[in-house]
Motif scaffolding. Sequence first.
Motif, PDB file in Angstrom:
ATOM      1  N   ASP A 321      71.034  12.538 -13.450  1.00 18.24           N
ATOM      2  CA  ASP A 321      69.974  11.543 -14.251  1.00 18.24           C
ATOM      3  C   ASP A 321      69.218  12.468 -15.310  1.00 18.24           C
ATOM      4  OD1 ASP A 321      67.830   9.820 -15.384  1.00 18.24           O
ATOM      5  OD2 ASP A 321      67.737   8.998 -13.254  1.00 18.24           O
ATOM      6  N   GLU A 322      69.449  12.085 -16.536  1.00 20.50           N
ATOM      7  CA  GLU A 322      68.831  12.875 -17.602  1.00 20.50           C
ATOM      8  C   GLU A 322      67.511  12.725 -17.759  1.00 20.50           C
ATOM      9  OE1 GLU A 322      69.234  10.918 -21.886  1.00 20.50           O
ATOM     10  OE2 GLU A 322      71.265  10.402 -20.725  1.00 20.50           O
ATOM     11  N   ARG A 323      66.958  11.727 -16.992  1.00 23.53           N
ATOM     12  CA  ARG A 323      65.369  11.521 -17.111  1.00 23.53           C
ATOM     13  C   ARG A 323      64.736  12.458 -16.076  1.00 23.53           C
ATOM     14  NH1 ARG A 323      65.679   5.460 -15.684  1.00 23.53           N
ATOM     15  NH2 ARG A 323      67.079   6.379 -13.985  1.00 23.53           N
ATOM     16  N   ILE A 324      65.423  13.030 -15.134  1.00 27.02           N
ATOM     17  CA  ILE A 324      64.790  13.825 -14.318  1.00 27.02           C
ATOM     18  C   ILE A 324      65.225  15.449 -14.135  1.00 27.02           C
ATOM     19  CG2 ILE A 324      63.865  11.902 -12.672  1.00 27.02           C
ATOM     20  CD1 ILE A 324      66.356  12.963 -11.076  1.00 27.02           C
ATOM     21  N   ILE A 325      66.268  15.794 -14.736  1.00 28.23           N
ATOM     22  CA  ILE A 325      66.811  17.166 -14.991  1.00 28.23           C
ATOM     23  C   ILE A 325      65.841  18.051 -15.519  1.00 28.23           C
ATOM     24  CG2 ILE A 325      67.855  16.831 -17.217  1.00 28.23           C
ATOM     25  CD1 ILE A 325      70.434  18.457 -16.146  1.00 28.23           C
ATOM     26  N   SER A 326      65.947  19.144 -15.198  1.00 27.64           N
ATOM     27  CA  SER A 326      64.813  20.467 -15.606  1.00 27.64           C
ATOM     28  C   SER A 326      65.894  21.463 -15.737  1.00 27.64           C
ATOM     29  CB  SER A 326      64.032  20.742 -14.614  1.00 27.64           C
ATOM     30  OG  SER A 326      62.989  19.619 -14.499  1.00 27.64           O
ATOM     31  N   VAL A 327      65.633  22.239 -16.892  1.00 26.27           N
ATOM     32  CA  VAL A 327      66.249  23.596 -17.150  1.00 26.27           C
ATOM     33  C   VAL A 327      65.486  24.548 -17.604  1.00 26.27           C
ATOM     34  CG1 VAL A 327      68.041  24.594 -18.695  1.00 26.27           C
ATOM     35  CG2 VAL A 327      68.205  22.051 -18.211  1.00 26.27           C
ATOM     36  N   SER A 328      65.493  25.668 -16.856  1.00 24.91           N
ATOM     37  CA  SER A 328      64.650  27.012 -17.196  1.00 24.91           C
ATOM     38  C   SER A 328      65.635  27.903 -17.623  1.00 24.91           C
ATOM     39  CB  SER A 328      64.012  27.254 -15.774  1.00 24.91           C
ATOM     40  OG  SER A 328      62.923  26.272 -15.456  1.00 24.91           O
ATOM     41  N   LEU A 329      65.199  29.068 -18.468  1.00 27.22           N
ATOM     42  CA  LEU A 329      65.808  30.267 -18.639  1.00 27.22           C
ATOM     43  C   LEU A 329      64.958  31.265 -18.077  1.00 27.22           C
ATOM     44  CD1 LEU A 329      66.824  29.638 -22.364  1.00 27.22           C
ATOM     45  CD2 LEU A 329      68.000  29.417 -20.417  1.00 27.22           C
ATOM     46  N   ALA A 330      65.636  32.690 -17.528  1.00 28.44           N
ATOM     47  CA  ALA A 330      64.801  33.735 -17.013  1.00 28.44           C
ATOM     48  C   ALA A 330      65.658  34.679 -16.977  1.00 28.44           C
ATOM     49  CB  ALA A 330      64.661  33.501 -15.468  1.00 28.44           C
ATOM     50  N   SER A 331      64.556  35.979 -17.269  1.00 25.10           N
ATOM     51  CA  SER A 331      65.176  37.215 -17.332  1.00 25.10           C
ATOM     52  C   SER A 331      64.521  38.047 -16.452  1.00 25.10           C
ATOM     53  CB  SER A 331      65.032  37.905 -18.957  1.00 25.10           C
ATOM     54  OG  SER A 331      63.555  38.021 -18.940  1.00 25.10           O
ATOM     55  N   ASN A 332      64.752  39.428 -16.146  1.00 28.05           N
ATOM     56  CA  ASN A 332      64.044  40.028 -15.096  1.00 28.05           C
ATOM     57  C   ASN A 332      62.232  40.214 -15.819  1.00 28.05           C
ATOM     58  OD1 ASN A 332      66.258  40.811 -13.951  1.00 28.05           O
ATOM     59  ND2 ASN A 332      66.867  42.486 -15.309  1.00 28.05           N
ATOM     60  N   GLN A 333      61.956  39.844 -16.901  1.00 28.73           N
ATOM     61  CA  GLN A 333      60.777  40.068 -17.143  1.00 28.73           C
ATOM     62  C   GLN A 333      60.039  38.785 -17.594  1.00 28.73           C
ATOM     63  OE1 GLN A 333      59.770  42.995 -17.319  1.00 28.73           O
ATOM     64  NE2 GLN A 333      61.750  43.983 -17.072  1.00 28.73           N
ATOM     65  N   ASN A 334      60.726  37.435 -17.591  1.00 27.31           N
ATOM     66  CA  ASN A 334      60.186  36.179 -18.096  1.00 27.31           C
ATOM     67  C   ASN A 334      60.820  35.022 -17.471  1.00 27.31           C
ATOM     68  OD1 ASN A 334      58.267  34.511 -19.298  1.00 27.31           O
ATOM     69  ND2 ASN A 334      58.733  35.262 -21.401  1.00 27.31           N
ATOM     70  N   ASN A 335      60.187  33.820 -17.531  1.00 22.82           N
ATOM     71  CA  ASN A 335      60.748  32.819 -17.088  1.00 22.82           C
ATOM     72  C   ASN A 335      60.081  31.594 -18.047  1.00 22.82           C
ATOM     73  OD1 ASN A 335      60.982  30.098 -15.603  1.00 22.82           O
ATOM     74  ND2 ASN A 335      61.934  31.430 -14.017  1.00 22.82           N
ATOM     75  N   VAL A 336      60.956  30.679 -18.355  1.00 25.27           N
ATOM     76  CA  VAL A 336      60.403  29.523 -19.273  1.00 25.27           C
ATOM     77  C   VAL A 336      61.010  28.326 -18.944  1.00 25.27           C
ATOM     78  CG1 VAL A 336      61.916  30.256 -21.357  1.00 25.27           C
ATOM     79  CG2 VAL A 336      59.568  28.769 -21.444  1.00 25.27           C
ATOM     80  N   LYS A 337      60.161  27.228 -18.761  1.00 23.74           N
ATOM     81  CA  LYS A 337      60.948  25.964 -18.438  1.00 23.74           C
ATOM     82  C   LYS A 337      61.069  25.131 -19.972  1.00 23.74           C
ATOM     83  CE  LYS A 337      60.424  23.655 -14.706  1.00 23.74           C
ATOM     84  NZ  LYS A 337      59.869  22.969 -13.433  1.00 23.74           N
ATOM     85  N   ILE A 338      62.523  25.179 -20.255  1.00 22.15           N
ATOM     86  CA  ILE A 338      62.798  24.490 -21.538  1.00 22.15           C
ATOM     87  C   ILE A 338      62.695  23.072 -21.741  1.00 22.15           C
ATOM     88  CG2 ILE A 338      63.642  26.637 -22.738  1.00 22.15           C
ATOM     89  CD1 ILE A 338      66.499  25.755 -21.937  1.00 22.15           C
ATOM     90  N   VAL A 339      63.291  22.448 -20.273  1.00 23.61           N
ATOM     91  CA  VAL A 339      63.292  21.136 -20.102  1.00 23.61           C
ATOM     92  C   VAL A 339      62.616  20.464 -18.793  1.00 23.61           C
ATOM     93  CG1 VAL A 339      64.856  18.931 -19.964  1.00 23.61           C
ATOM     94  CG2 VAL A 339      65.255  20.807 -21.585  1.00 23.61           C
ATOM     95  N   ASP A 340      61.612  19.882 -18.781  1.00 24.11           N
ATOM     96  CA  ASP A 340      60.820  19.394 -17.620  1.00 24.11           C
ATOM     97  C   ASP A 340      60.938  18.051 -17.222  1.00 24.11           C
ATOM     98  OD1 ASP A 340      59.205  19.604 -15.412  1.00 24.11           O
ATOM     99  OD2 ASP A 340      57.392  20.052 -16.499  1.00 24.11           O
TER     100      ASP A 340
END
Length: 398
Positions: A321-340
């Motif tokens: 469901d595109e209304r509830i999907i979340s996407v994050s990007l992460a490395s060893n140093q950082n993490n960011v949620k680009i879609v919440d």
Amino acid sequence: MKTIEGGICAVEGVLASGSCENEYGVAVIVCEDSNASAVFTSNKVVAAPVIITKEAIENGKLSAIVANSGNANCFTGEKGMDNGRSMASKVGKKLDFKVNDVAVSSTGVIGRELPMNIINCLIDNALEGLENSPKASTNAAEAIMTTDTFSKEFSVETKLKNGEKVRIGGITKGSGMIAPNMGTMLAFITTDIDATSQELEKALKKAVDATFNMVVVDGDESTNDTVVIMANGRSKANIDENFQEALEYVCSQLTRMLAKDGEGATKFMEVEVNEASTTKDARNAAKAVVSSSLVKTALFGADPNWGRIVAAVGYSGVEMDERIISVSLASNQNNVKIVDQGVVNAFEGTKELEDAENIMKEKDIRIIIDLGLGNSTATAFGCDLSYDYVRINAEYTT
């Protein structure tokens, strides 16, 4: 569980060796009188060594493996079958094993006959160098390399629930022509567990489904893919869930090496899908993202293009469901949620976009996708798609 040195030779009683000449190599692995199981390519074009090894392993036993690099011995007709059987026979006679107790594997160029004069000399050299040592395992791992840039081996010792200790070691090769369903890769695993071939088959299939079948370099499925496990029973210990966990860990580490060494790769990608309705959905979504040429090229260009990620999940066929999907990007140093939960956070001028762009410049990148629909999870492994991939494969036989 602890990581130990030795690769396939971390297991007592296992002998190995490797010999190379120019683009050709031969590895010999001896695990005498072992119960064994294997998983093979599902490609309908099947190499001669795959057919030979399937026949050999029907009785659930193996004592040795002979594997060559530089030539796949595929699409070579009856001559290819004769050459493959000749390899097994040569090893069997030297080591006093039945020919049906010797598995055969090949990797390299498809459609050309094996240069048996070279292969036979390399087999002789390898047989003379057999020993149980970390160096012997490394020599075997190096001998099966084709376009690989480094050899791949890993081993662990783990404690079973009853306190007994067992060891598992593995080597693998592959950097191109790699896709799910045994994506050109070979993997050979040894262990001292005391298990029947049926128990090994069940354990290996579960491990392969979660690891080797979740790696994608270029989406092309090889004709030669083979994973073999041999258990000599020296520990006298029986399979339990701790052994299964250790086997999957060994396979996952080898899988990561395959993805990091993808042809022309500059970056490693791990795609984790959480909160899927089923395990099948989680695996299909993860494989769709890691297989996407658009995601892979975005990775190469350090472009945090969340739209390509979501689109890949969408065409994977899984429940979403595109209304509830979340996407994050992460490395060893950082993490960011680009879609919440369906809302885009990373757009022009935001710190999220800046963080995402910085993460995409790293060498190891995790893409985490939460579907919000259940409790199932899966992880797939891959790499970027670079200019060098085209160059390497454009020049592969010329």
